[in-house]
Motif scaffolding. Structure first.
Motif, PDB file in Angstrom:
ATOM      1  N   GLY A 177      14.049  53.384   5.015  1.00 58.50           N
ATOM      2  CA  GLY A 177      13.484  53.121   6.423  1.00 58.50           C
ATOM      3  C   GLY A 177      11.790  53.123   6.238  1.00 58.50           C
ATOM      4  O   GLY A 177      11.246  52.199   6.711  1.00 58.50           O
ATOM      5  N   GLN A 178      11.315  54.160   5.264  1.00 55.15           N
ATOM      6  CA  GLN A 178       9.924  54.064   4.893  1.00 55.15           C
ATOM      7  C   GLN A 178       9.628  52.987   4.404  1.00 55.15           C
ATOM      8  O   GLN A 178       8.250  52.471   4.685  1.00 55.15           O
ATOM      9  CB  GLN A 178       9.535  55.453   4.395  1.00 55.15           C
ATOM     10  CG  GLN A 178       8.247  55.551   4.009  1.00 55.15           C
ATOM     11  CD  GLN A 178       7.371  55.858   5.352  1.00 55.15           C
ATOM     12  OE1 GLN A 178       7.777  56.262   6.300  1.00 55.15           O
ATOM     13  NE2 GLN A 178       5.978  55.214   5.151  1.00 55.15           N
ATOM     14  N   LYS A 179      10.129  52.344   3.380  1.00 54.56           N
ATOM     15  CA  LYS A 179       9.869  51.241   2.842  1.00 54.56           C
ATOM     16  C   LYS A 179       9.722  49.922   3.777  1.00 54.56           C
ATOM     17  O   LYS A 179       8.902  49.154   3.500  1.00 54.56           O
ATOM     18  CB  LYS A 179      10.983  50.839   1.398  1.00 54.56           C
ATOM     19  CG  LYS A 179      10.483  49.502   0.842  1.00 54.56           C
ATOM     20  CD  LYS A 179       9.187  49.631   0.108  1.00 54.56           C
ATOM     21  CE  LYS A 179       9.141  50.777  -0.982  1.00 54.56           C
ATOM     22  NZ  LYS A 179       7.682  50.601  -1.640  1.00 54.56           N
ATOM     23  N   PHE A 180      10.707  49.674   4.694  1.00 55.55           N
ATOM     24  CA  PHE A 180      10.604  48.898   5.460  1.00 55.55           C
ATOM     25  C   PHE A 180       9.402  48.861   6.284  1.00 55.55           C
ATOM     26  O   PHE A 180       8.646  47.898   6.705  1.00 55.55           O
ATOM     27  CB  PHE A 180      11.842  48.872   6.647  1.00 55.55           C
ATOM     28  CG  PHE A 180      13.400  48.372   5.951  1.00 55.55           C
ATOM     29  CD1 PHE A 180      13.044  46.993   5.127  1.00 55.55           C
ATOM     30  CD2 PHE A 180      14.385  48.790   6.188  1.00 55.55           C
ATOM     31  CE1 PHE A 180      14.343  46.574   4.706  1.00 55.55           C
ATOM     32  CE2 PHE A 180      15.536  48.100   5.711  1.00 55.55           C
ATOM     33  CZ  PHE A 180      15.597  47.011   4.819  1.00 55.55           C
ATOM     34  N   TYR A 181       8.971  50.089   6.738  1.00 52.29           N
ATOM     35  CA  TYR A 181       7.970  50.245   7.627  1.00 52.29           C
ATOM     36  C   TYR A 181       6.577  49.966   6.788  1.00 52.29           C
ATOM     37  O   TYR A 181       5.833  49.270   7.418  1.00 52.29           O
ATOM     38  CB  TYR A 181       7.862  51.952   8.000  1.00 52.29           C
ATOM     39  CG  TYR A 181       6.680  52.301   8.749  1.00 52.29           C
ATOM     40  CD1 TYR A 181       6.848  52.267  10.060  1.00 52.29           C
ATOM     41  CD2 TYR A 181       5.148  52.741   8.527  1.00 52.29           C
ATOM     42  CE1 TYR A 181       5.770  52.412  11.132  1.00 52.29           C
ATOM     43  CE2 TYR A 181       4.553  53.098   9.085  1.00 52.29           C
ATOM     44  CZ  TYR A 181       4.633  52.879  10.505  1.00 52.29           C
ATOM     45  OH  TYR A 181       3.364  53.038  11.415  1.00 52.29           O
ATOM     46  N   GLU A 182       6.366  50.270   5.475  1.00 53.47           N
ATOM     47  CA  GLU A 182       5.332  49.664   4.781  1.00 53.47           C
ATOM     48  C   GLU A 182       5.229  48.508   4.528  1.00 53.47           C
ATOM     49  O   GLU A 182       4.206  47.724   4.446  1.00 53.47           O
ATOM     50  CB  GLU A 182       5.387  50.540   3.387  1.00 53.47           C
ATOM     51  CG  GLU A 182       5.528  52.014   3.212  1.00 53.47           C
ATOM     52  CD  GLU A 182       5.773  52.593   1.723  1.00 53.47           C
ATOM     53  OE1 GLU A 182       5.928  51.749   0.852  1.00 53.47           O
ATOM     54  OE2 GLU A 182       5.760  53.740   1.671  1.00 53.47           O
ATOM     55  N   MET A 183       6.414  47.687   4.494  1.00 50.97           N
ATOM     56  CA  MET A 183       6.681  46.233   4.348  1.00 50.97           C
ATOM     57  C   MET A 183       6.166  45.478   5.679  1.00 50.97           C
ATOM     58  O   MET A 183       6.503  44.488   5.851  1.00 50.97           O
ATOM     59  CB  MET A 183       7.867  45.827   3.672  1.00 50.97           C
ATOM     60  CG  MET A 183       8.128  46.363   2.605  1.00 50.97           C
ATOM     61  SD  MET A 183       9.724  45.936   2.034  1.00 50.97           S
ATOM     62  CE  MET A 183      10.014  44.179   1.885  1.00 50.97           C
TER      63      MET A 183
END
Length: 800
Positions: free
Chosen positions: A636-642
């Motif tokens: 979820g955090q990686k999606f947010y960063e992307m």
């Protein structure tokens, strides 16, 4: 034939000084010419061979028919025009030197050049070095006679010409000198040593100028791993002697059988060799020609045991039939092929029996080449130096000498007559016996000793000694191996502990010590991981590639090599390696390793700008590990960063459904929804997040902004018409206030005092004015940030 000893006739002890100078000068000229002709012979053979057998694009019918047609054409030429040009050429050169005062007809040399080029290019299983000797000696003979030299002077040129030919053909000047003196002249102390050395060196320099100075074979460095290997090299010498004697006997027997056929079949007899080679090459192309490329593969450990054993047997039969049927070509090259395959077979067996105590298979291949050459050609000293020169590898010279001498001894006892002398005797030509040969056949008292009885006794003694040596070394190697393995395991454990403590340099030394004994992929991987941690990426890559060479599907090796490629800024290569790691083989205990590989692949794809592929890999991770909360939070955090905020909100939302008290999931969901510009929903989520994480300043800040946007937006669903108008007019007023603070705006932009009558007019005027304000003054103060978010919200985006 004259009974005068050849040495007395050909090499007088006193020579006129003026004539010596002429001979020296003429030797230089002659050697240069022979070197050029030999290079021409090599190039003609190779170029014609490439046309008859195109590399990489050869049909099976071509492998069958070309050897047959080549041997048929050569057979016709040999029978019709060049009857003395068949065979190797070395026995004929010896006969000319010993019996005919060095006389070799010019037609014989021309025929040898033409017929050998045709047969060798067509793929007949013979070599080019023997014909080169006869061509070189023939040139020396012809030029000597043209100069009007005396017969003994002509004969003196023949060894120099032969040495020049061998030097250029093999790229072995030292071995050329030794072969000429050891085999052709039969006397290492012959007075013509100086001219032979000078001729070999001159020819070699010409060859080097025309073709360059590269060894015949490219080999990796070899070494003796343990003293027990000398036993295997001894056994290699014993088997080399047996194979050599068997090959010579087979060749002589088949040649005698062909000789008994009717004379009118001589023209078509060579076709028998071509037919046999073609039939074999239909299925096994490696049998074609001398096979140096196949030997090179064996030297580099690229052939299997079964392949080498099969090629060994087929090459012996094919070479014996090709030579005995009357084709033009030698047995120099085939003897190296036979020995190489024999050595490869022995090396494979040794490595299978004692893998920790034996070197590479290529080392045994190299020693086998020398052993077969010494056993077949009966030139042990030449074989040692020749193998060194054609490979430029001196590391296993002692094992090579052991194998050569044993092979020479065994072959001599089983087949007393050397092959070249036996071939001449089959033709009814009997050379004078040298003093060395006579001394070898008599005992010190001058009486003849029975060779069969003495040979059997020596063979039995040798076999018994080898058996005792094997038993003793096996016991010694077993006990010493146990001790070394125990120490190696201890070093391995210490190395792992040092890695855990972060003492990587010390760990690397311990793991290296362990790897020198145990040689397992697990050890290589442990060493590679330590090297990566120490920043020694290149060395780590070497060990990881070694593991992948043995096991290309190794998941750990692919994963760590991918990390090395990423660290050295090669993400494209890393991408492929990560994919191999994901679908590779992993130990049972490596549960999370595939997960880590896919995660790192997603990060690599993100760095390459392939966002869709990275998102797909992250989604696959969620599908494979649905119950892993920590992984879901990371995704979820990686999606947010992307900036894939909807996907991030979906991931965090599912976590909240599973556990409403999950603070990290609640905060992540609230921030993701805030980033989607759905500020009404964001405000609700952020209020809950603020309750569960009251210490989060970022949540508090985003909650305030979301509340401001929600309170100011006239486009939220559920508002009354009156409330929408009121909010739109308030929004326009706030924008006008902001515009007044920007001095870059024109004075007439404010339109103060006007109040649009409808909601739509107020919103349109606010949007137009805000765009003008931002265009003139891009910097927005923190107190007005909510206006930036409002005009970028989903409601306003849909409105426009």
């Amino acid at each position: 034939m004259s009974a005068t000893p050849p040495a007395a006739r050909r090499f007088p002890s006193s020579i006129d000084a003026h004539e010596d100078k002429l001979m020296l000068a003429w030797t230089l000229v002659m050697a240069g010419l022979i070197g050029a002709v030999t290079v021409g012979f090599i190039l003609v053979t190779e170029q014609l061979g490439d046309r008859l057998h195109p590399p990489g694009d050869e049909a099976a019918w071509r492998r069958l028919m070309i050897p047959i047609l080549g041997s048929a054409v050569a057979g016709f030429l040999l029978r019709r025009f060049f009857p003395n040009s068949a065979g190797s050429g070395i026995p004929q050169t010896k006969a000319a030197l010993e019996l005919n005062d060095g006389y070799i007809p010019f037609r014989t040399s021309v025929g040898k050049f033409i017929c050998s080029s045709i047969t060798l290019a067509s793929g007949i299983s013979l070599g080019r070095e023997g014909p080169s000797v006869q061509v070189g000696a023939g040139i020396a003979s012809v030029l000597g006679r043209r100069l009007g030299l005396s017969p003994r002077r002509v004969a003196a040129l023949l060894p120099a010409g032969a040495a020049a030919a061998v030097s250029a053909a093999f790229n072995t000047p030292i071995a050329a000198v030794l072969f000429t003196l050891e085999e052709l002249v039969g006397n290492l102390h012959a007075p013509l040593l100086g001219s032979v050395v000078l001729s070999a060196a001159t020819s070699w320099m010409v060859m080097r100028a025309l073709l360059g100075d590269s060894p015949l074979f490219s080999v990796p460095p070899y070494q003796v791993v343990h003293p027990v290997e000398f036993v295997f090299y001894g056994l290699l010498g014993l088997s080399g002697g047996l194979v050599s004697a068997g090959f010579v006997k087979l060749l002589l027997w088949i040649r005698l059988w062909f000789a008994k056929l009717p004379a009118n079949t001589k023209t078509i007899q060579p076709v028998a060799g071509g037919l046999l080679v073609g039939a074999i090459a239909w299925y096994i192309p490696e049998i074609l020609g001398v096979g140096y490329s196949t030997v090179d593969q064996a030297l580099n450990g690229k052939l299997l045991f079964q392949s080498m054993a099969l090629l060994l047997g087929l090459k012996i039969i094919a070479t014996a039939v090709c030579y005995s049927s009357g084709n033009a070509g030698g047995i120099f090259g085939p003897s190296l092929f036979i020995g190489g395959m024999l050595g490869g077979v022995m090396g494979s067996a040794a490595h299978y029996a004692l893998p920790d105590l034996t070197g590479s298979i290529g080392a045994y291949t190299l020693a086998g080449m020398g052993a077969a050459f010494a056993g077949i050609v009966r030139a042990p000293l030449t074989s040692v130096i020749m193998i060194f020169e054609i490979t430029r590898d001196y590391s296993i010279i002692v094992p090579l000498m052991i194998s050569n001498l044993i092979s020479f001894f065994v072959s001599q006892r089983l087949q007393p007559l050397p092959v070249y002398k036996a071939l001449l005797e089959q033709d009814g030509i009997h050379l004078p016996e040298s003093a060395a040969e006579a001394a070898a056949e008599a005992d010190p008292s001058g009486e003849e000793s029975p060779p069969p009885m003495r040979g059997r006794f020596l063979l039995v003694s040798l076999a018994l000694a080898l058996v005792l040596l094997i038993i003793g070394t096996t016991i010694y190697s077993y006990t010493s191996r146990l001790g070394r393995e125990a120490r190696a395991k201890e070093s391995y454990e210490q190395g792992l502990e040092l890695v855990r403590l972060g003492r990587f340099d010390e760990a690397i030394e311990e793991l290296r010590n362990s790897l020198a004994v145990l040689r397992s992929d697990e050890l290589r991987l442990a060493l590679a991981r330590a090297l990566v941690s120490a920043g020694r990426l290149n060395e780590a890559g070497v060990h990881l590639r070694d593991v992948l060479a043995d096991n290309p599907s190794s998941g750990p090796a692919n994963l760590w090599l991918a990390r090395v490629e990423n660290a050295t800024l090669r993400p494209r290569q890393a991408q492929s390696l990560y994919n191999r790691a994901i679908y590779g083989d992993w130990p049972a205990y490596s549960v999370t390793s595939r997960r880590d590989a896919r995660w790192e692949l997603a990060e690599t794809l993100q760095s390459l700008g392939i966002a869709d592929a990275a998102a797909s890999e992250l989604a696959q991770l969620l599908a494979e590990h649905p119950a892993d909360r920590d992984l879901s939070l990371r995704v979820g955090q990686k999606f947010y960063e992307m900036k894939l905020y909807d996907r991030a909100a979906g991931v965090f939302g599912r976590l909240r459904q599973k556990d409403s008290d999950d603070v990290e999931a609640t905060v992540g969901y609230a921030r993701a929804v805030f980033a989607t510009r759905d500020y009404r929903a964001a405000a609700q989520a952020l209020r809950l997040a603020a309750v569960q994480a009251p210490a989060s300043a970022e949540v508090a800040r985003e909650l305030l902004l979301a509340q401001q946007v929600s309170a100011a937006s006239p486009l939220l669903r559920g508002l009354s018409r009156r409330e929408r108008l009121k909010r739109s007019q308030s929004l326009l007023k706030a924008v006008r206030t902001s515009a007044r603070t920007c001095a870059a705006l024109p004075a007439n932009t404010e339109a103060a005092g006007t109040r649009p009558a409808t909601q739509e007019d107020a919103i349109d005027e606010a949007v137009r004015l805000w765009r003008a304000r931002v265009a003139a003054c891009p910097t927005v103060p923190p107190t007005e940030r909510y206006l930036t978010l409002l005009f970028a919200s989903r409601e306003f985006a849909d409105q426009q």
